[in-house]
Design a protein around this motif. Structure first.
Motif, PDB file in Angstrom:
ATOM      1  N   PRO A 121      39.706 -10.562 -12.436  1.00 36.11           N
ATOM      2  CA  PRO A 121      40.734  -9.719 -13.048  1.00 36.11           C
ATOM      3  C   PRO A 121      41.972  -9.684 -12.162  1.00 36.11           C
ATOM      4  O   PRO A 121      41.889  -9.862 -10.938  1.00 36.11           O
ATOM      5  CB  PRO A 121      40.064  -8.345 -13.126  1.00 36.11           C
ATOM      6  CG  PRO A 121      38.602  -8.605 -13.031  1.00 36.11           C
ATOM      7  CD  PRO A 121      38.452  -9.821 -12.172  1.00 36.11           C
ATOM      8  N   VAL A 122      43.107  -9.427 -12.776  1.00 33.21           N
ATOM      9  CA  VAL A 122      44.383  -9.459 -12.065  1.00 33.21           C
ATOM     10  C   VAL A 122      44.390  -8.528 -10.853  1.00 33.21           C
ATOM     11  O   VAL A 122      44.815  -8.913  -9.759  1.00 33.21           O
ATOM     12  CB  VAL A 122      45.528  -9.105 -13.041  1.00 33.21           C
ATOM     13  CG1 VAL A 122      46.805  -8.752 -12.275  1.00 33.21           C
ATOM     14  CG2 VAL A 122      45.786 -10.269 -13.992  1.00 33.21           C
ATOM     15  N   LEU A 123      43.920  -7.300 -11.019  1.00 33.53           N
ATOM     16  CA  LEU A 123      43.948  -6.361  -9.898  1.00 33.53           C
ATOM     17  C   LEU A 123      43.085  -6.850  -8.743  1.00 33.53           C
ATOM     18  O   LEU A 123      43.443  -6.659  -7.569  1.00 33.53           O
ATOM     19  CB  LEU A 123      43.495  -4.975 -10.351  1.00 33.53           C
ATOM     20  CG  LEU A 123      43.594  -3.872  -9.281  1.00 33.53           C
ATOM     21  CD1 LEU A 123      45.034  -3.732  -8.782  1.00 33.53           C
ATOM     22  CD2 LEU A 123      43.100  -2.537  -9.820  1.00 33.53           C
ATOM     23  N   GLU A 124      41.975  -7.501  -9.038  1.00 33.65           N
ATOM     24  CA  GLU A 124      41.132  -8.037  -7.972  1.00 33.65           C
ATOM     25  C   GLU A 124      41.840  -9.170  -7.239  1.00 33.65           C
ATOM     26  O   GLU A 124      41.699  -9.315  -6.017  1.00 33.65           O
ATOM     27  CB  GLU A 124      39.802  -8.533  -8.545  1.00 33.65           C
ATOM     28  CG  GLU A 124      38.931  -7.442  -9.130  1.00 33.65           C
ATOM     29  CD  GLU A 124      38.533  -6.405  -8.088  1.00 33.65           C
ATOM     30  OE1 GLU A 124      38.125  -6.797  -6.970  1.00 33.65           O
ATOM     31  OE2 GLU A 124      38.646  -5.193  -8.385  1.00 33.65           O
ATOM     32  N   MET A 125      42.604  -9.986  -7.958  1.00 30.95           N
ATOM     33  CA  MET A 125      43.398 -11.037  -7.313  1.00 30.95           C
ATOM     34  C   MET A 125      44.398 -10.428  -6.341  1.00 30.95           C
ATOM     35  O   MET A 125      44.580 -10.915  -5.222  1.00 30.95           O
ATOM     36  CB  MET A 125      44.131 -11.861  -8.374  1.00 30.95           C
ATOM     37  CG  MET A 125      43.254 -12.817  -9.140  1.00 30.95           C
ATOM     38  SD  MET A 125      42.676 -14.225  -8.148  1.00 30.95           S
ATOM     39  CE  MET A 125      44.233 -15.070  -7.826  1.00 30.95           C
ATOM     40  N   VAL A 126      45.059  -9.364  -6.761  1.00 28.36           N
ATOM     41  CA  VAL A 126      46.038  -8.712  -5.898  1.00 28.36           C
ATOM     42  C   VAL A 126      45.349  -8.045  -4.720  1.00 28.36           C
ATOM     43  O   VAL A 126      45.848  -8.078  -3.583  1.00 28.36           O
ATOM     44  CB  VAL A 126      46.864  -7.684  -6.701  1.00 28.36           C
ATOM     45  CG1 VAL A 126      47.848  -6.954  -5.791  1.00 28.36           C
ATOM     46  CG2 VAL A 126      47.618  -8.376  -7.842  1.00 28.36           C
TER      47      VAL A 126
ATOM     48  N   MET B  88      42.953  -9.047  -3.062  1.00 24.10           N
ATOM     49  CA  MET B  88      42.664 -10.040  -2.013  1.00 24.10           C
ATOM     50  C   MET B  88      43.737 -10.050  -0.926  1.00 24.10           C
ATOM     51  O   MET B  88      43.482 -10.460   0.208  1.00 24.10           O
ATOM     52  CB  MET B  88      42.529 -11.433  -2.639  1.00 24.10           C
ATOM     53  CG  MET B  88      41.325 -11.604  -3.530  1.00 24.10           C
ATOM     54  SD  MET B  88      41.304 -13.234  -4.315  1.00 24.10           S
ATOM     55  CE  MET B  88      39.968 -13.003  -5.497  1.00 24.10           C
ATOM     56  N   GLY B  89      44.927  -9.591  -1.276  1.00 24.59           N
ATOM     57  CA  GLY B  89      45.993  -9.515  -0.281  1.00 24.59           C
ATOM     58  C   GLY B  89      45.712  -8.511   0.815  1.00 24.59           C
ATOM     59  O   GLY B  89      46.357  -8.528   1.876  1.00 24.59           O
TER      60      GLY B  89
ATOM     61  N   HIS C 161      43.182  -6.398   6.263  1.00 24.30           N
ATOM     62  CA  HIS C 161      43.002  -5.000   6.648  1.00 24.30           C
ATOM     63  C   HIS C 161      41.563  -4.519   6.453  1.00 24.30           C
ATOM     64  O   HIS C 161      41.253  -3.376   6.784  1.00 24.30           O
ATOM     65  CB  HIS C 161      43.939  -4.106   5.828  1.00 24.30           C
ATOM     66  CG  HIS C 161      45.382  -4.478   5.947  1.00 24.30           C
ATOM     67  ND1 HIS C 161      46.160  -4.120   7.024  1.00 24.30           N
ATOM     68  CD2 HIS C 161      46.190  -5.205   5.119  1.00 24.30           C
ATOM     69  CE1 HIS C 161      47.391  -4.590   6.862  1.00 24.30           C
ATOM     70  NE2 HIS C 161      47.433  -5.249   5.710  1.00 24.30           N
ATOM     71  N   VAL C 162      40.723  -5.364   5.868  1.00 25.64           N
ATOM     72  CA  VAL C 162      39.349  -4.982   5.566  1.00 25.64           C
ATOM     73  C   VAL C 162      38.414  -5.698   6.539  1.00 25.64           C
ATOM     74  O   VAL C 162      38.535  -6.893   6.769  1.00 25.64           O
ATOM     75  CB  VAL C 162      38.980  -5.345   4.113  1.00 25.64           C
ATOM     76  CG1 VAL C 162      37.527  -4.975   3.816  1.00 25.64           C
ATOM     77  CG2 VAL C 162      39.925  -4.652   3.138  1.00 25.64           C
ATOM     78  N   GLY C 163      37.483  -4.980   7.131  1.00 21.13           N
ATOM     79  CA  GLY C 163      36.533  -5.573   8.068  1.00 21.13           C
ATOM     80  C   GLY C 163      35.657  -6.614   7.403  1.00 21.13           C
ATOM     81  O   GLY C 163      35.492  -6.642   6.173  1.00 21.13           O
TER      82      GLY C 163
ATOM     83  N   ALA D 266      50.843  -6.826  -1.353  1.00 18.88           N
ATOM     84  CA  ALA D 266      49.738  -5.921  -1.051  1.00 18.88           C
ATOM     85  C   ALA D 266      49.312  -6.010   0.411  1.00 18.88           C
ATOM     86  O   ALA D 266      48.699  -5.078   0.941  1.00 18.88           O
ATOM     87  CB  ALA D 266      48.550  -6.215  -1.966  1.00 18.88           C
ATOM     88  N   SER D 267      49.626  -7.114   1.058  1.00 20.82           N
ATOM     89  CA  SER D 267      49.255  -7.276   2.464  1.00 20.82           C
ATOM     90  C   SER D 267      50.070  -6.367   3.379  1.00 20.82           C
ATOM     91  O   SER D 267      49.741  -6.209   4.551  1.00 20.82           O
ATOM     92  CB  SER D 267      49.445  -8.735   2.889  1.00 20.82           C
ATOM     93  OG  SER D 267      50.839  -9.062   2.971  1.00 20.82           O
ATOM     94  N   GLY D 268      51.148  -5.785   2.835  1.00 21.26           N
ATOM     95  CA  GLY D 268      52.019  -4.946   3.654  1.00 21.26           C
ATOM     96  C   GLY D 268      53.041  -5.736   4.436  1.00 21.26           C
ATOM     97  O   GLY D 268      53.571  -5.242   5.440  1.00 21.26           O
TER      98      GLY D 268
END
Length: 254
Positions: free
Chosen positions: A79-84, A86-87, A91-93, A141-143
């Protein structure tokens, strides 16, 4: 945001891609990179983004850099939100899952490109222009404070080209620094304050876009006659690029 000092790169000992390039990219600045195919534009921006280490010279970043490739094909129909989302990977362990904050930031990034209404749609069901916007949102989304894009309007129709340029212009107005390659001098004239022309490995020109993109310079760069005209568009004067492809006058009647 990016400071490159005397960077050079080569893949073979006897062939330089570019040599001794120095530049600084300031907050809110857009730099367009133009040149014919196979002149090293993608290699250049990958070095600027930190994805490649130049053979010599240094690249320094202030803040993080988001990279948007020229094309993308998803192996899994996310889904689109899941693709985003990933950015947010950096920041995720390793053994952690995205937090509510990560998901909120991904949703915000999707909203910034105007596609929040497509959050649940499968990525493969999007148009080319929508996919490009999603990839931009994933980088946001990666900041990141700097966005590096490889031909962001490639293979898009005119309407979607306009949408992508409008988003990039809006991001720059908010202070984001942007580097993009393009085969469209008109795109550089619309959104880029400065332009880099990749003429040959020892001839890399960086300057004010309007001053640099003249008919003579573009004719030299692409090896065909090109003119520029100043025309009134939407109540303002804009420069447009008119190439002479040498096609006969009867071609348009067919």
């Amino acid at each position: 945001m990016i400071e490159a000092t005397a960077i050079s790169h080569r893949y073979r000992a006897d062939r330089w891609i570019f040599r001794d390039v120095s530049l600084q990219l300031e907050p809110g600045e857009v730099l367009a990179v133009l040149g014919p195919n196979a002149r090293g534009k993608t290699t250049m921006i990958k070095c600027l983004a930190g994805l490649l280490t130049p053979t010599s010279g240094t690249v320094r970043h202030t803040g993080t850099v988001g990279y948007v490739p020229q094309s993308h094909s998803a192996a899994v129909n996310y889904p689109v939100l899941e693709m985003v989302l990933m950015g947010r990977a950096r920041h995720v362990g390793v053994f952690s899952t995205p937090t509510r904050t990560d998901r909120d930031l991904a949703a915000d990034a999707l909203g910034r490109v105007g596609l929040d209404h497509l959050a649940e749609r499968p990525f493969t069901r999007l148009s080319g222009g929508e996919r490009q916007m999603v990839l931009i949102a994933r980088a946001l989304a990666s900041g990141c404070g700097t966005l590096v894009l490889d031909e962001p309007a490639s293979a898009l129709d005119l309407r979607n080209q306009g949408r992508v340029l409008a988003v990039l212009d809006s991001l720059a107005s908010e202070g984001m620094s942007i580097v993009m390659t393009t085969h469209h001098p008109d795109h550089a004239l619309r959104v880029a304050g400065r332009t880099m022309l990749v003429v040959d490995p020892d001839d890399i020109r960086v300057g004010d876009t309007t001053a640099l993109l003249t008919g003579d310079t573009l004719s030299e760069l692409y090896g065909l006659p090109i003119s520029t005209l100043d025309v009134a568009i939407g109540g303002r004067d804009e420069r447009v690029v008119v190439p002479d492809f040498g096609v006969g006058t009867t071609a348009g009647a067919r």
